[in-house]
Scaffold this active site. Sequence first.
Site, PDB file in Angstrom:
ATOM      1  N   CYS A 164      -0.444   4.175   2.047  1.00 19.16           N
ATOM      2  CA  CYS A 164      -0.297   4.010   3.510  1.00 19.16           C
ATOM      3  C   CYS A 164       1.158   4.251   3.948  1.00 19.16           C
ATOM      4  CB  CYS A 164      -0.678   2.605   3.957  1.00 19.16           C
ATOM      5  SG  CYS A 164      -2.148   1.916   3.231  1.00 19.16           S
ATOM      6  N   ASP A 165       2.115   3.799   3.145  1.00 21.11           N
ATOM      7  CA  ASP A 165       3.497   3.697   3.630  1.00 21.11           C
ATOM      8  C   ASP A 165       4.522   4.611   2.962  1.00 21.11           C
ATOM      9  OD1 ASP A 165       2.631   1.742   5.364  1.00 21.11           O
ATOM     10  OD2 ASP A 165       3.045   0.103   3.981  1.00 21.11           O
TER      11      ASP A 165
ATOM     12  N   CYS B 179       0.841  -1.200   0.000  1.00 18.48           N
ATOM     13  CA  CYS B 179       0.000   0.000   0.000  1.00 18.48           C
ATOM     14  C   CYS B 179       0.878   1.252   0.000  1.00 18.48           C
ATOM     15  CB  CYS B 179      -0.919  -0.007   1.215  1.00 18.48           C
ATOM     16  SG  CYS B 179      -1.973   1.441   1.301  1.00 18.48           S
TER      17      CYS B 179
END
Length: 316
Positions: free
Chosen positions: A143-144, A140
């Site tokens: 997300c990261d 992701c």
Amino acid sequence: MEFAPWEENWDTVIIGGGPAGVTAAIYAIRGELKTLLVEKAYTGGQIALTNEVENYPGFPSISGMELAQRLDEHLKKFETPVLNKTVERLADNPDGGYLVKLATGEKIATKTIIIATGSRPNLLVAKNAEKHYGKGVSYCAVCDAAFFKGQDVIVVGGGDAAMEEAQYLASVCGHVTIVHRREGFRAQPIAVSRTKSLPNVSFKLNYVIAEVLGDEKVTGVRLKNTQTGEEEEMATAAVFVYIGHTPNTQFAEGFQQLAETGEIFVDARMRTEKPGVFAAGDVTYRSLKQMTISVGEGATAAIEAGRYILNGEWPR
Ligand code: NAP
């Protein structure tokens, strides 16, 4: 009072709260079906993990997270009953219709089912990939990416997801190397050309990741050439994996026929081979996985579920 949907008999139970499931819920509720949506995690599905969407009509550019929030608002506007639980199995109901069995043991009775459970990302099979999951191996970008601001990263894959997420990573991280196992791409040409035009993106074609290197954190990868078998090391702070998806249909095994891929066969009216059971979205057996197509399939499934409840016919 506690919400106890297992004490009622539903017209339709929709499994999955991604674009297909949410659309099915909107249509089912507006069609006055007694509707329950079961979603184990959060509204939006894979789209919530996507950086930017720009092929959904009416939204020239919207973040996946915002679109997911809007789907959630839309469900709330129609006061859709939503149950946040995992479906473990489907079964025929001896009293007619079907039973949706939850992992927590309850059984929900329903006349029809709409399966809209989408798919999950395929995992990178490489030495030490699993060990570094969440610590430099990611599925992701949205997300990261921030953890690797300004640092060089690798994207694995040659599909639309790899291209689009590489573009996003290029705006946050340092240099982005796309590692793909062959020279041709599965991604749409526009996605490839856009990615190629970025100054801080390069391609490493005909390579796979053989090993993720590093102890506490990722420091690099060992690459293997798919043509020659030769190996080399490359330094990187993170590996973002986009190598396709597997449909979420384990709970339907034994209940209905699944394709070898695990996808569910449907006809043009989203009907499966079981009367009153429909499927919609990325979980169905077809080549195009697009949100626009998923919402159309969700709408079709809900309208057809209403028709089935009215006339009970299932000619295929
Ligand atoms: P995908 O289209 O199936 O592409 C997967 C890619 O990963 C392929 O290039 C494949 O290589 C490679 N791959 C598969 N297994 C691998 C392995 N074990 N090791 C290394 N590489 C591997 O998957 P996706 O990109 O996740 O997209 C899924 C669906 O969603 C597609 O239908 C896509 O069009 C759609 N999507 C659409 C959009 C959009 O319209 N904006 C955005 C994202 C996704 P090969 O080609 O050699 O098999």
